[in-house]
Design a protein around this motif. Sequence first.
Motif, PDB file in Angstrom:
ATOM      1  N   GLU A   1       0.696  -1.366   0.168  1.00 28.70           N
ATOM      2  CA  GLU A   1      -0.111   0.101   0.219  1.00 28.70           C
ATOM      3  C   GLU A   1       0.774   1.765   0.451  1.00 28.70           C
ATOM      4  O   GLU A   1       0.040   1.976  -0.600  1.00 28.70           O
ATOM      5  CB  GLU A   1      -1.187   0.082   1.151  1.00 28.70           C
ATOM      6  CG  GLU A   1      -2.237  -0.931   0.863  1.00 28.70           C
ATOM      7  CD  GLU A   1      -2.278  -1.382   1.756  1.00 28.70           C
ATOM      8  OE1 GLU A   1      -3.992  -1.731   2.677  1.00 28.70           O
ATOM      9  OE2 GLU A   1      -1.757  -2.360   2.987  1.00 28.70           O
ATOM     10  N   GLU A   2       2.054   1.138   0.584  1.00 30.89           N
ATOM     11  CA  GLU A   2       2.917   2.553   0.576  1.00 30.89           C
ATOM     12  C   GLU A   2       3.494   2.715  -0.406  1.00 30.89           C
ATOM     13  O   GLU A   2       4.055   4.341  -1.261  1.00 30.89           O
ATOM     14  CB  GLU A   2       4.032   2.035   1.545  1.00 30.89           C
ATOM     15  CG  GLU A   2       4.932   1.124   1.636  1.00 30.89           C
ATOM     16  CD  GLU A   2       4.468  -0.140   2.019  1.00 30.89           C
ATOM     17  OE1 GLU A   2       4.728  -0.834   2.950  1.00 30.89           O
ATOM     18  OE2 GLU A   2       3.360  -0.731   1.949  1.00 30.89           O
ATOM     19  N   PHE A   3       3.367   1.737  -1.804  1.00 28.69           N
ATOM     20  CA  PHE A   3       3.822   2.148  -3.020  1.00 28.69           C
ATOM     21  C   PHE A   3       2.382   1.925  -3.691  1.00 28.69           C
ATOM     22  O   PHE A   3       3.373   2.056  -5.081  1.00 28.69           O
ATOM     23  CB  PHE A   3       5.010   0.763  -3.865  1.00 28.69           C
ATOM     24  CG  PHE A   3       6.569   0.467  -2.674  1.00 28.69           C
ATOM     25  CD1 PHE A   3       6.924   2.135  -2.290  1.00 28.69           C
ATOM     26  CD2 PHE A   3       6.584   0.101  -1.698  1.00 28.69           C
ATOM     27  CE1 PHE A   3       8.279   2.097  -1.519  1.00 28.69           C
ATOM     28  CE2 PHE A   3       7.575  -0.736  -0.212  1.00 28.69           C
ATOM     29  CZ  PHE A   3       8.277   0.994  -0.687  1.00 28.69           C
ATOM     30  N   ALA A   4       1.739   1.533  -3.452  1.00 28.70           N
ATOM     31  CA  ALA A   4       0.176   1.863  -4.389  1.00 28.70           C
ATOM     32  C   ALA A   4       0.451   3.049  -5.604  1.00 28.70           C
ATOM     33  O   ALA A   4       0.201   3.173  -6.712  1.00 28.70           O
ATOM     34  CB  ALA A   4      -0.862   1.607  -3.647  1.00 28.70           C
ATOM     35  N   THR A   5       0.040   4.088  -4.333  1.00 26.62           N
ATOM     36  CA  THR A   5       0.434   5.663  -5.280  1.00 26.62           C
ATOM     37  C   THR A   5       1.225   5.753  -6.180  1.00 26.62           C
ATOM     38  O   THR A   5       1.185   6.865  -7.178  1.00 26.62           O
ATOM     39  CB  THR A   5      -0.260   6.839  -4.167  1.00 26.62           C
ATOM     40  OG1 THR A   5       1.236   6.856  -3.275  1.00 26.62           O
ATOM     41  CG2 THR A   5      -1.439   6.877  -3.444  1.00 26.62           C
ATOM     42  N   LEU A   6       2.433   5.378  -5.956  1.00 27.82           N
ATOM     43  CA  LEU A   6       3.121   5.308  -6.682  1.00 27.82           C
ATOM     44  C   LEU A   6       3.677   4.099  -8.178  1.00 27.82           C
ATOM     45  O   LEU A   6       3.630   4.750  -9.672  1.00 27.82           O
ATOM     46  CB  LEU A   6       4.873   4.784  -6.396  1.00 27.82           C
ATOM     47  CG  LEU A   6       5.422   5.634  -5.087  1.00 27.82           C
ATOM     48  CD1 LEU A   6       7.000   4.432  -4.552  1.00 27.82           C
ATOM     49  CD2 LEU A   6       6.034   7.129  -5.468  1.00 27.82           C
ATOM     50  N   ALA A   7       3.424   3.568  -7.871  1.00 28.17           N
ATOM     51  CA  ALA A   7       2.552   2.426  -9.006  1.00 28.17           C
ATOM     52  C   ALA A   7       1.414   3.162 -10.058  1.00 28.17           C
ATOM     53  O   ALA A   7       1.361   2.947 -11.348  1.00 28.17           O
ATOM     54  CB  ALA A   7       2.349   1.208  -8.522  1.00 28.17           C
TER      55      ALA A   7
ATOM     56  N   ASN B   1      -3.613   8.489  -9.302  1.00 28.82           N
ATOM     57  CA  ASN B   1      -4.672   8.365  -9.383  1.00 28.82           C
ATOM     58  C   ASN B   1      -5.452   7.527 -10.309  1.00 28.82           C
ATOM     59  O   ASN B   1      -6.090   7.643 -11.632  1.00 28.82           O
ATOM     60  CB  ASN B   1      -4.605   9.987 -10.472  1.00 28.82           C
ATOM     61  CG  ASN B   1      -4.665  11.013  -9.628  1.00 28.82           C
ATOM     62  OD1 ASN B   1      -4.439  11.178  -8.253  1.00 28.82           O
ATOM     63  ND2 ASN B   1      -3.217  11.789 -10.124  1.00 28.82           N
ATOM     64  N   GLY B   2      -5.597   6.937  -9.963  1.00 28.14           N
ATOM     65  CA  GLY B   2      -5.713   5.045 -11.011  1.00 28.14           C
ATOM     66  C   GLY B   2      -4.784   4.918 -11.823  1.00 28.14           C
ATOM     67  O   GLY B   2      -5.668   3.875 -13.121  1.00 28.14           O
ATOM     68  N   ARG B   3      -3.821   5.710 -12.969  1.00 27.36           N
ATOM     69  CA  ARG B   3      -3.470   5.321 -14.224  1.00 27.36           C
ATOM     70  C   ARG B   3      -1.908   4.945 -13.572  1.00 27.36           C
ATOM     71  O   ARG B   3      -1.769   4.976 -12.836  1.00 27.36           O
ATOM     72  CB  ARG B   3      -3.339   6.831 -14.966  1.00 27.36           C
ATOM     73  CG  ARG B   3      -4.782   7.385 -15.255  1.00 27.36           C
ATOM     74  CD  ARG B   3      -4.915   8.694 -16.063  1.00 27.36           C
ATOM     75  NE  ARG B   3      -4.226   8.456 -17.022  1.00 27.36           N
ATOM     76  CZ  ARG B   3      -4.439   7.755 -18.443  1.00 27.36           C
ATOM     77  NH1 ARG B   3      -6.150   7.617 -18.734  1.00 27.36           N
ATOM     78  NH2 ARG B   3      -3.494   8.228 -19.181  1.00 27.36           N
ATOM     79  N   LEU B   4      -1.608   4.021 -14.742  1.00 27.06           N
ATOM     80  CA  LEU B   4      -0.653   3.481 -13.903  1.00 27.06           C
ATOM     81  C   LEU B   4       0.630   4.503 -14.263  1.00 27.06           C
ATOM     82  O   LEU B   4       0.347   5.157 -15.393  1.00 27.06           O
ATOM     83  CB  LEU B   4      -0.228   2.429 -15.745  1.00 27.06           C
ATOM     84  CG  LEU B   4       0.894   1.409 -15.008  1.00 27.06           C
ATOM     85  CD1 LEU B   4       1.041   0.586 -14.374  1.00 27.06           C
ATOM     86  CD2 LEU B   4       1.203   0.389 -16.719  1.00 27.06           C
ATOM     87  N   ALA B   5       1.890   4.525 -13.996  1.00 24.42           N
ATOM     88  CA  ALA B   5       3.073   5.552 -13.581  1.00 24.42           C
ATOM     89  C   ALA B   5       4.010   5.728 -15.229  1.00 24.42           C
ATOM     90  O   ALA B   5       3.731   4.583 -15.693  1.00 24.42           O
ATOM     91  CB  ALA B   5       3.975   5.457 -12.646  1.00 24.42           C
ATOM     92  N   PRO B   6       4.010   6.624 -15.468  1.00 27.73           N
ATOM     93  CA  PRO B   6       4.482   6.713 -16.888  1.00 27.73           C
ATOM     94  C   PRO B   6       6.401   5.760 -17.039  1.00 27.73           C
ATOM     95  O   PRO B   6       6.241   5.138 -18.120  1.00 27.73           O
ATOM     96  CB  PRO B   6       5.209   8.246 -16.623  1.00 27.73           C
ATOM     97  CG  PRO B   6       4.023   8.592 -16.028  1.00 27.73           C
ATOM     98  CD  PRO B   6       3.642   7.715 -14.207  1.00 27.73           C
ATOM     99  N   ASN B   7       6.419   6.021 -16.118  1.00 24.79           N
ATOM    100  CA  ASN B   7       7.692   4.992 -16.014  1.00 24.79           C
ATOM    101  C   ASN B   7       7.724   3.705 -15.853  1.00 24.79           C
ATOM    102  O   ASN B   7       8.315   3.310 -17.019  1.00 24.79           O
ATOM    103  CB  ASN B   7       8.670   5.436 -15.173  1.00 24.79           C
ATOM    104  CG  ASN B   7       8.061   4.988 -13.318  1.00 24.79           C
ATOM    105  OD1 ASN B   7       6.924   5.127 -13.336  1.00 24.79           O
ATOM    106  ND2 ASN B   7       8.957   3.900 -12.517  1.00 24.79           N
ATOM    107  N   LEU B   8       6.269   2.850 -14.954  1.00 26.27           N
ATOM    108  CA  LEU B   8       5.725   1.559 -15.419  1.00 26.27           C
ATOM    109  C   LEU B   8       5.950   1.909 -17.404  1.00 26.27           C
ATOM    110  O   LEU B   8       5.489   0.422 -18.171  1.00 26.27           O
ATOM    111  CB  LEU B   8       4.875   1.127 -14.690  1.00 26.27           C
ATOM    112  CG  LEU B   8       5.673   1.551 -13.131  1.00 26.27           C
ATOM    113  CD1 LEU B   8       4.702   1.137 -11.764  1.00 26.27           C
ATOM    114  CD2 LEU B   8       6.774   0.939 -13.057  1.00 26.27           C
TER     115      LEU B   8
END
Length: 616
Positions: A323-329, A332-339
């Motif tokens: 959970e502490e990394f979910a907002t990095l992944a 706002n519910g969209r996959l992070a640009p780096n991923l």
Amino acid sequence: MTDLPPHPGRRQWLQTTGLAGAAALLGSQSAAAGTATASAAPPKVLRYAFKAAETGFDPAKIQDLYSRILTAHIFEGLYTYDHLARPAKVRLLTAAALPEISPDFRVYVIKVQPGIYFMSDPAFQGRRRELVAEDYVYAIKRFADPANKSPAWGDLEEANFVGLAALREECLQKRQPFDYDRVVPGLRALDRYTLRLEVAAGRPRLIELLTGSDLFGAVAREVVEFYGPEEIMGHPVGTGPFKLVQWRRSSLIALERNPEYRERLYDAEPAADDAEGQALLARFKGRRLPMIDRVEVSIIEESQPRWLSFLNGQQNFIERVPEEFATLAMPNGRLAPNLAHQHMQGYRSLAPDIGYTLYNMEDPVVGGYTPEKIALRRAMNLGMDIPREIALVRQGQGIPAQSLIVPNTSGYDPNFRSEMGQYDPARAKALLDIYGYVDRNGDGWREQPDGSPLLIRRASQPDQFYRSLDELWQRNMQAIGIRGVIEPAKWPENLKAAQAGSLMSWFVNSSASQYDGQSGLGMMFSPKIGGDNMARFKNAEFDALYLKMQAMPDGPERWALFRQAQRIGIVYAPYKCHVHRYVTDVAAAEVQGYRRPPFWNEWWQYVDIGPAPARA
């Protein structure tokens, strides 16, 4: 079980050099060997990590989610759920047809498909072993055998197969071995392929129990007798798509495609307006299952190493991003640009699960049914700052839970509100004052009404996430004058202690395993003490309601009983309901076809490993 080597070096080598690079590195070998290496397709390997260790592979002896994910891919129940259908839809697995059901929902007659075989094993002495109806009779009887101390016995006792509980009770009273040869009226094989189940009262949703491959898959008696009651935990032999090939306890589990698995093709019935489901069906329909060769599961308890192991390519899938990394992944519910740049795929959903604190109702401090004990538990519940837990510890990945009934199951009402979802430390202090939990000696901590010290011991796990959760809990308890101490241990150890009734309190998560929301209420059903009912709660009114609901078809009358049962749990407070979690899963580019099952555990056979597209 022989600990087979996981192809040392080959996996990393293929990832970093590819087959062309591999051939170059083998230049000193013969041309024939090089040709063979170049032409051989690399195995399709799914690699991910569990956050807690497995307990074993014997369905009759396990309860934890992690072990059940593994057994769900080794054993097979009579039925399963459609991989793509939402809402859930039952499909045939080893059964030849849906059950013939009596009008009163007491008798189920089921035909087993002929020509299904268990995977080869020394227990069969070189013979092919066909699946027969008697294997399901034996598998269910194992839950009733007191020697197995099955945590899932409560589910079978609740189903109330005619004669099964009586056989178990006779075994206990006479202190004699369980008689597996005794004919039980409610569990009979009428012939080689026909199973007849009879329950004492109507069970309209019994088929949901029969979809549980993780617990209620077929087990061959000769395998259990060959390995014995202890060794069988490490020797699972089923009819499923995968077989166990390696087990380093609490470290690494490897399963490979069952080479003897029958021809079973990808098929599903997603809703017409389900664009994702329709796309998956179009892509994979008709493919033989399973589509991958191997699954490697590591145990990585700490959140950061688990997340990093995925980012650096050691894993190609991460289920439930911490959970502490979910907002990095997925900000706002969209996959992070780096991923997204790496063509990864992200999935976020509200899970059919709940995080809760259990109170041992037999504990002399927090247990009991007298007004002051109820007031203590309710005060502690009101003093827990769940909004802060969600915002800070969980990084917004959840919603407050109002009762034990979880999302995506029947009976769940997103508009239902209760004291369980309230944070009110002022009211908590008032309750404690009224019922005699006051600070008598001026040390800043409340004592019990009789003047003895009030100390709340909470079991926990030794990882960073739980440390953050525990720190918040201790601050919350300190704010209302209660001294709390944390007692960390490994998750399987805490589970065993909770089932034995030796913990005072524990924060834990649980997930639904069937669509019927009554399964959540089973955590307060007294026959499930030692299993799902880890609070050891006993209430005659609740038990009567529970049994009445069990026999009723779905509808307004049944939902009204759900509300009555929920209120009993809220008033007596054997649990504090914290949160229903959002879960985020991320797959590397090569993992194709993933879709999170809402509440069942089987999905490995429905994914493929393909070549990763070039980076954008």
